[in-house]
Motif scaffolding. Structure first.
Motif, PDB file in Angstrom:
ATOM      1  N   VAL A 643       0.872  -1.264   0.110  1.00  0.00           N
ATOM      2  CA  VAL A 643      -0.054   0.109  -0.060  1.00  0.00           C
ATOM      3  C   VAL A 643       0.831   1.298   0.038  1.00  0.00           C
ATOM      4  CG1 VAL A 643      -0.156  -0.257   2.594  1.00  0.00           C
ATOM      5  CG2 VAL A 643      -1.858   1.245   1.181  1.00  0.00           C
ATOM      6  N   ASP A 644       0.712   2.002  -1.039  1.00  0.00           N
ATOM      7  CA  ASP A 644       1.410   3.350  -1.103  1.00  0.00           C
ATOM      8  C   ASP A 644       0.622   4.512  -0.700  1.00  0.00           C
ATOM      9  OD1 ASP A 644       3.496   4.911  -1.900  1.00  0.00           O
ATOM     10  OD2 ASP A 644       3.445   4.404  -4.151  1.00  0.00           O
ATOM     11  N   LEU A 645       1.529   5.229   0.016  1.00  0.00           N
ATOM     12  CA  LEU A 645       0.574   6.522   0.802  1.00  0.00           C
ATOM     13  C   LEU A 645       1.555   7.457   1.154  1.00  0.00           C
ATOM     14  CD1 LEU A 645      -0.901   5.805   4.222  1.00  0.00           C
ATOM     15  CD2 LEU A 645       0.794   4.580   3.130  1.00  0.00           C
ATOM     16  N   HIS A 646       0.999   8.576   1.219  1.00  0.00           N
ATOM     17  CA  HIS A 646       1.969   9.870   1.447  1.00  0.00           C
ATOM     18  C   HIS A 646       2.468   9.740   3.051  1.00  0.00           C
ATOM     19  CE1 HIS A 646       2.724  14.051   2.009  1.00  0.00           C
ATOM     20  NE2 HIS A 646       2.652  14.350   0.724  1.00  0.00           N
ATOM     21  N   PRO A 647       3.648  10.407   2.996  1.00  0.00           N
ATOM     22  CA  PRO A 647       4.260  10.205   4.324  1.00  0.00           C
ATOM     23  C   PRO A 647       3.616  10.682   5.530  1.00  0.00           C
ATOM     24  CG  PRO A 647       5.836  10.565   2.750  1.00  0.00           C
ATOM     25  CD  PRO A 647       4.645  10.788   2.133  1.00  0.00           C
ATOM     26  N   GLN A 648       2.924  11.919   5.199  1.00  0.00           N
ATOM     27  CA  GLN A 648       1.938  12.714   6.329  1.00  0.00           C
ATOM     28  C   GLN A 648       0.742  11.885   6.752  1.00  0.00           C
ATOM     29  OE1 GLN A 648       1.868  16.642   4.306  1.00  0.00           O
ATOM     30  NE2 GLN A 648       1.849  17.229   6.298  1.00  0.00           N
ATOM     31  N   ASP A 649       0.256  11.062   5.632  1.00  0.00           N
ATOM     32  CA  ASP A 649      -1.177  10.043   5.728  1.00  0.00           C
ATOM     33  C   ASP A 649      -0.569   9.109   6.557  1.00  0.00           C
ATOM     34  OD1 ASP A 649      -2.848  11.863   4.554  1.00  0.00           O
ATOM     35  OD2 ASP A 649      -2.315  10.791   2.511  1.00  0.00           O
ATOM     36  N   GLN A 681      -0.414  11.714  -3.905  1.00  0.00           N
ATOM     37  CA  GLN A 681      -0.728  13.021  -3.152  1.00  0.00           C
ATOM     38  C   GLN A 681      -1.366  12.707  -1.959  1.00  0.00           C
ATOM     39  OE1 GLN A 681      -4.518  14.355  -5.475  1.00  0.00           O
ATOM     40  NE2 GLN A 681      -3.018  14.074  -7.003  1.00  0.00           N
ATOM     41  N   ARG A 682      -1.503  13.776  -1.002  1.00  0.00           N
ATOM     42  CA  ARG A 682      -2.423  13.639   0.328  1.00  0.00           C
ATOM     43  C   ARG A 682      -3.669  12.886  -0.033  1.00  0.00           C
ATOM     44  NH1 ARG A 682      -1.854  16.174   4.827  1.00  0.00           N
ATOM     45  NH2 ARG A 682      -3.036  14.612   5.410  1.00  0.00           N
ATOM     46  N   LYS A 683      -4.206  12.082   1.005  1.00  0.00           N
ATOM     47  CA  LYS A 683      -5.494  11.521   0.953  1.00  0.00           C
ATOM     48  C   LYS A 683      -5.645  10.377   0.092  1.00  0.00           C
ATOM     49  CE  LYS A 683      -6.637  14.150   4.482  1.00  0.00           C
ATOM     50  NZ  LYS A 683      -6.982  13.695   5.819  1.00  0.00           N
ATOM     51  N   SER A 684      -4.666  10.067  -0.867  1.00  0.00           N
ATOM     52  CA  SER A 684      -4.917   8.978  -1.600  1.00  0.00           C
ATOM     53  C   SER A 684      -3.889   7.847  -1.352  1.00  0.00           C
ATOM     54  CB  SER A 684      -4.376   9.500  -3.148  1.00  0.00           C
ATOM     55  OG  SER A 684      -5.369  10.279  -3.517  1.00  0.00           O
ATOM     56  N   VAL A 685      -4.389   6.467  -1.390  1.00  0.00           N
ATOM     57  CA  VAL A 685      -3.611   5.490  -1.450  1.00  0.00           C
ATOM     58  C   VAL A 685      -3.603   4.317  -2.686  1.00  0.00           C
ATOM     59  CG1 VAL A 685      -3.636   5.534   1.168  1.00  0.00           C
ATOM     60  CG2 VAL A 685      -5.250   4.032  -0.367  1.00  0.00           C
ATOM     61  N   PHE A 686      -2.599   3.742  -3.074  1.00  0.00           N
ATOM     62  CA  PHE A 686      -2.436   2.893  -4.276  1.00  0.00           C
ATOM     63  C   PHE A 686      -2.107   1.647  -3.519  1.00  0.00           C
ATOM     64  CE2 PHE A 686      -0.156   0.632  -7.568  1.00  0.00           C
ATOM     65  CZ  PHE A 686      -1.012   0.758  -8.558  1.00  0.00           C
ATOM     66  N   VAL A 687      -3.028   0.429  -4.127  1.00  0.00           N
ATOM     67  CA  VAL A 687      -2.815  -0.711  -3.835  1.00  0.00           C
ATOM     68  C   VAL A 687      -2.769  -1.674  -5.243  1.00  0.00           C
ATOM     69  CG1 VAL A 687      -3.349  -2.951  -2.689  1.00  0.00           C
ATOM     70  CG2 VAL A 687      -3.628  -0.744  -1.742  1.00  0.00           C
ATOM     71  N   PRO A 688      -1.990  -2.534  -5.660  1.00  0.00           N
ATOM     72  CA  PRO A 688      -1.977  -3.287  -7.045  1.00  0.00           C
ATOM     73  C   PRO A 688      -3.020  -4.372  -6.747  1.00  0.00           C
ATOM     74  CG  PRO A 688       0.028  -3.711  -5.370  1.00  0.00           C
ATOM     75  CD  PRO A 688      -0.291  -2.816  -4.965  1.00  0.00           C
ATOM     76  N   ILE A 689      -3.410  -4.879  -8.222  1.00  0.00           N
ATOM     77  CA  ILE A 689      -4.550  -5.682  -8.180  1.00  0.00           C
ATOM     78  C   ILE A 689      -4.254  -7.221  -8.126  1.00  0.00           C
ATOM     79  CG2 ILE A 689      -5.685  -4.045  -9.438  1.00  0.00           C
ATOM     80  CD1 ILE A 689      -5.040  -5.466 -11.886  1.00  0.00           C
ATOM     81  N   HIS A 690      -3.123  -7.614  -8.147  1.00  0.00           N
ATOM     82  CA  HIS A 690      -2.628  -8.883  -8.630  1.00  0.00           C
ATOM     83  C   HIS A 690      -2.774 -10.056  -7.752  1.00  0.00           C
ATOM     84  CE1 HIS A 690      -0.941  -6.653 -12.043  1.00  0.00           C
ATOM     85  NE2 HIS A 690      -0.135  -5.870 -11.205  1.00  0.00           N
ATOM     86  N   TRP A 691      -2.438  -9.834  -6.299  1.00  0.00           N
ATOM     87  CA  TRP A 691      -2.329 -10.936  -5.438  1.00  0.00           C
ATOM     88  C   TRP A 691      -3.693 -11.507  -5.344  1.00  0.00           C
ATOM     89  CZ3 TRP A 691       1.392  -7.322  -6.126  1.00  0.00           C
ATOM     90  CH2 TRP A 691       2.514  -7.822  -6.228  1.00  0.00           C
ATOM     91  N   ASN A 692      -3.514 -12.950  -5.109  1.00  0.00           N
ATOM     92  CA  ASN A 692      -4.800 -13.769  -4.946  1.00  0.00           C
ATOM     93  C   ASN A 692      -4.219 -14.846  -3.715  1.00  0.00           C
ATOM     94  OD1 ASN A 692      -3.138 -16.063  -6.092  1.00  0.00           O
ATOM     95  ND2 ASN A 692      -3.454 -14.941  -7.930  1.00  0.00           N
TER      96      ASN A 692
END
Length: 914
Positions: A643-649, A681-692
């Motif tokens: 999970v990728d997120l902004h350091p402040q978050d 950017q602030r208030k956003s997170v990214f998670v990849p779709i691949h893992w099962n």
């Protein structure tokens, strides 16, 4: 095929990954499959990305579904091997029983852009023309249906009006919602190469994230997620205000401008308000608008960041509106360009793969179209209304309205939004049939019948890429086990229902010929429409009349060709620009401006779920990893879900880099490693779709995803789910490498990574009792008290290292610490390639690091050539201060180029003083 030696043959086929559609040369020698780019294919001219280059790693028998099986009805519910006849009889009887009792809409198919056009065609013919239901949808609904809907609203037909060559002719390329460098790397390299040749060419990237693609851009607009319509309405208004209007084109070839402009001017007519709404600097937004306005040759290429939205269709039309107003369409180097996600999403669209379509680009709600297709197929019944779109389809299964489903070449328990509901729905369904190449997937676990499908290398047919180019996918390996083509299995069921004469195909070319004939039937554009249907016919841009009548030899020798194909293909003849004559495929042959009122996604963030989840791909994996997860090369770049997120978050959520976190939404949760890449950017997170479930204990991001859909296309909102992030508390972190599979009962969280001659497990647990010797030996299956066992333990620090040596080779090892900062996996992986480990290696296992300088290559950066970060850092300190210099010394970045942005970042970090 080209002979390369008396003992080997080169087979020309097509890559099975993204919609770029690269040509591939394959040489089989014994058990070795060598893959390289096809130097004469017009798409890639010999280049391949790392996924394509590693295809040879994925064609073995490991994990394959080898034979048909039916779930036993006794207490153990295990799968029992049966013959193909018995399995197909079971499927045919089960579907027939449900249709007779509840009607044709009580059954459904859920298919895939991984199918070949021939498979897709037969599935749609069977469902819509011989069962009488349009309940056949595809996982392309999840990625490209908004583009399809936008094209049909604007052009009257699902037509992509741009070719790859246009990317190199453009003076401005705008990439919207596409990390092209990672997701379509060969296309991106074509853009980069042209930009190097013509530095005046400009590249603008519009994406909330700072990605590998943005690293190469002249301008990056990190807009607020969900505000694309505001941005492009603003551009439309700006162009109109500044007179950048192709007046003759608009007056002669379009309609609806006044309504579209009224909406745009009202909602986005002021640059400052648009910048505020999109959270962009006004100067950057103005720079983009002015660049677009003063550049005649503009390509706006868009992908999942646009399509996967509850406003996806409006986003597509907002982009198209700007090209219609400025006349930047139907000309070389100009136009809106939908970059397809899957290898045959386009081919599926040609044959009516979506539940609201008919084959050959005809409409299911149009009585004239239905009549033409029914007469052509000589079908006893024809679906007369749209079927259920993907999300609605699984809702209907969950509610018991759909009682049987046949799932082909896709893994919806991982890939669908609200994926836990998919589990529940399939567990309730009376009959679940799954055709797949892999025996164990999250979806086959719910199957009553499994059917072994042929995989890449075994199956034969055609695919169509993002620029409408049809390529042959040829077989070069015998089928593994009892695997058969999907079109054959469908035809066999049709035969059992009494439709043998209509599904009497004996080979793929016969299916393809029927598909081509249907595109020409009643098609006024073909010049044969009057003869086929009488009257004016139904004009369609999709037309393959020039490919009708090919025998097997001609089909086998088919070279890549872009449709429409109105005559026998001739590479010497130029293909005219789409819409260059100003004629579109609406009733009045005018393009439509579509009013696009901007709105933010529903279910906005709140105190309980304050962050916005964005999902997508990583560079070296594909979909749910059933293919790429088999390749050590591909597994080494990103080894586990993150999970990728902004350091402040991260600070506000109480999580730290490299630790584990739980990401939760209203629909579900998953666990992933925290990453603070600086991309978010602030208030956003990214998670990849691949893992099962085969590769991670709790990594399915689909279980979190908001199931709300676009009201026009039915495409789900994969880019805007409200979530929260919180620590996933564990007492210890660890990893294990083993030549044998290991049980994970002792871990609260784990991921599995394929290595060269071993499997790697990343682990974390809550139980901390200090008895690591017994636990480690049990985990690695060491029962012999006299085994060659090395171990080191510091109980006060909670650190443990253990390794099993068998016949002077390392067989397994495990490392544990209360912190995630564990020894290098790259160095340990290298020990498994040695025929005999030395005393210095034994000492290294005990101290947790190599004694020899240079043995630790670090985390893989360039997967094409297996170059690790520490090797790159050493070369930088040795004087290689540019990607070109690193490539000359280490080869990294010299194949697909996907790692070049990362190389630039490593150079910058390594050269920072101190």
């Amino acid at each position: 095929m080209d002979g390369s030696s008396p003992h080997s043959v080169v087979v020309k086929t097509t890559c099975p990954y993204c919609g770029t559609g690269c040509g591939v040369d394959v040489r089989v020698s014994g058990t070795t499959v060598e893959v390289s780019g096809d130097p004469v294919h017009p798409t890639n001219a010999g280049r391949l990305c790392v996924k394509g280059s590693a295809l040879g790693d994925t064609v073995g028998p490991q994990g394959r579904l080898l034979y048909p099986a039916i779930r036993r009805q006794d207490g153990d519910q295990s799968m029992e091997r049966v013959s193909w006849d018995a399995a197909l009889d079971h499927v045919a009887q089960g579907f027939r029983r449900i249709i007779e009792a509840h009607g044709p809409d009580a059954v459904a198919w859920y298919v895939s852009g991984q199918l070949l056009t021939e498979d897709y065609y037969v599935a749609n013919k069977l469902a819509k023309g011989f069962v009488g239901t349009a309940n056949i949808d595809t996982n392309s609904r999840l990625c490209m249906s908004s583009a399809v809907a936008g094209h049909k609203r604007a052009f009257g037909e699902d037509i992509v009006p741009v070719a790859y060559d246009d990317l190199e002719l453009a003076d401005l390329v705008v990439l919207v919602g596409s990390n092209t460098a990672w997701c379509h790397p060969i296309l991106f390299q074509r853009i980069v190469k042209e930009k190097e040749r013509r530095p005046e060419m400009k590249l603008v990237v519009i994406d909330p994230r700072r990605t590998a693609t943005t690293e190469m851009a002249d301008l990056h607009l990190p807009l607020r997620p969900g505000t694309d319509v505001w941005l492009f309405n603003g551009l439309l208004s700006f162009l109109h205000q500044h007179g950048v209007v192709d007046t003759a084109f608009v007056e002669d070839h379009t309609t609806g401008l006044a309504r579209a402009m009224a909406i745009a001017d009202n909602t986005a007519g002021d640059l400052r308000s648009v910048a505020a709404q999109c959270k962009l600097q006004e100067s950057a937004l103005s720079e983009f608008y002015r660049l677009f306005a003063r550049t005649d040759k503009v390509i706006t290429a868009f992908s999942m960041g646009v399509n996967q939205s509850s406003a996806g269709t409006d986003k597509v039309n907002a982009i198209i509106n700007c090209h219609l107003l400025s006349g930047r369409i139907g000309k070389p180097g100009a136009g809106p360009f939908s970059i397809t996600g899957q290898p045959n999403a386009m081919g599926g669209r040609e044959v009516g793969g979506l539940s609201n379509m008919l084959a050959a680009h005809m409409d299911i709600e149009n009585a004239q179209h239905r009549s033409l297709v029914r007469e052509f197929w000589q079908s006893p019944t024809m679906a007369d209304k749209p079927g259920l779109k993907a999300v609605d389809l699984f809702d209907a299964i969950d509610e018991g309205r759909v009682k049987a489903v046949w799932i082909m070449a896709t893994n919806p328990v991982v890939s669908m939004p609200d994926a836990d509901k998919i589990k529940r729905a399939l567990s309730r369904c009376e009959l679940v049939v799954v055709s797949d190449v892999m025996a164990q997937t999250d979806t086959t676990a719910f199957a009553h019948v499994v059917l072994p499908a042929q995989g890449w290398g075994e199956k034969s047919g055609t695919v169509t890429n993002s620029e409408r180019c049809i390529s042959r996918l040829r077989s070069f390996l015998p089928p593994i086990g009892e695997a058969r083509p999907d079109w054959w299995a469908l035809s066999e069921v049709a035969r059992r229902w009494g439709h043998a004469e209509h599904f009497a195909y004996t080979a793929e070319h016969e299916v393809f010929d029927e598909h081509c004939r249907l595109t020409a039937a009643g098609n006024r554009e073909s010049g044969v429409g009057d003869r086929d249907s009488g009257g004016e016919g139904i004009p369609r841009f999709l037309n393959l009349s020039g490919l009708v009548g090919m025998d097997k030899d001609a089909y086998d020798g088919l070279r890549p060709v872009r449709w429409p194909v109105l005559a026998i293909p001739d590479s010497r003849l130029p293909i005219p620009e789409v819409f260059s004559d100003g004629r579109f495929y609406t009733p009045d042959r005018r393009a439509r401006f579509v009013p696009t009122a901007p709105h933010m996604p529903v279910k906005l963030v709140d105190e309980d779920y304050p962050l916005v989840l964005n999902t997508g791909r990583v560079r070296d994996h594909w979909h749910t990893m059933t293919r790429t997860g088999l390749s050590p090369r591909l597994a080494s770049h990103v080894a586990e879900p993150f999970v990728d997120l902004h350091p402040q978050d991260a600070l506000l959520c109480g999580v730290r880099e490299d630790q584990l976190a739980r990401i939760s939404s209203r629909w579900g949760s998953c666990v992933a490693r925290v990453r603070l890449s600086g991309e978010m950017q602030r208030k956003s997170v990214f998670v990849p779709i691949h893992w099962n479930a085969q590769f991670a204990s709790d990594g399915r991001v689909g279980s979190l995803v908001n199931p709300v859909v676009d009201p026009v296309s039915g495409e789900p909102e994969f880019k805007h789910t409200p979530v929260r992030v919180e620590p996933f508390m564990v007492a210890w972190h660890g990893f294990a490498l083993s030549r044998d599979d290991l049980p994970m009962a002792d871990a609260a969280w784990w991921t599995r990574i394929t290595g060269s001659g071993f499997t790697r497990y990343e682990l974390a647990g809550r139980k901390q009792d200090g008895e690591w010797t017994a636990r480690a030996r049990a985990m690695l299956g060491v029962t012999d008290p006299d085994a060659d066992w090395l171990e080191y333990e510091d109980r006060s620090a909670g650190v443990y290292r253990g390794a099993l040596i068998v016949d002077d080779r390392i067989a397994a090892c495990v490392f544990v610490s209360p912190r995630p900062d564990l020894p290098s996996r790259a160095w340990l992986s290298g020990l498994f390639t040695k025929d005999r480990i030395e005393d210095v290696d034994r000492m290294g296992l005990l101290v947790g690091e190599p004694f020899e300088r240079g043995e630790d290559t670090g985390v893989t950066v360039c997967s094409c050539f297996g170059v690790g970060r520490k090797t790159i850092e050493r070369a930088i300190r040795g004087g290689c201060h540019t990607p070109k210099a690193l490539g000359a010394k280490l080869k990294c970045g010299t194949n697909c180029g996907s790692c070049v942005p990362e190389l630039k970042s490593i150079i910058a970090q390594t050269l920072v003083p101190g």
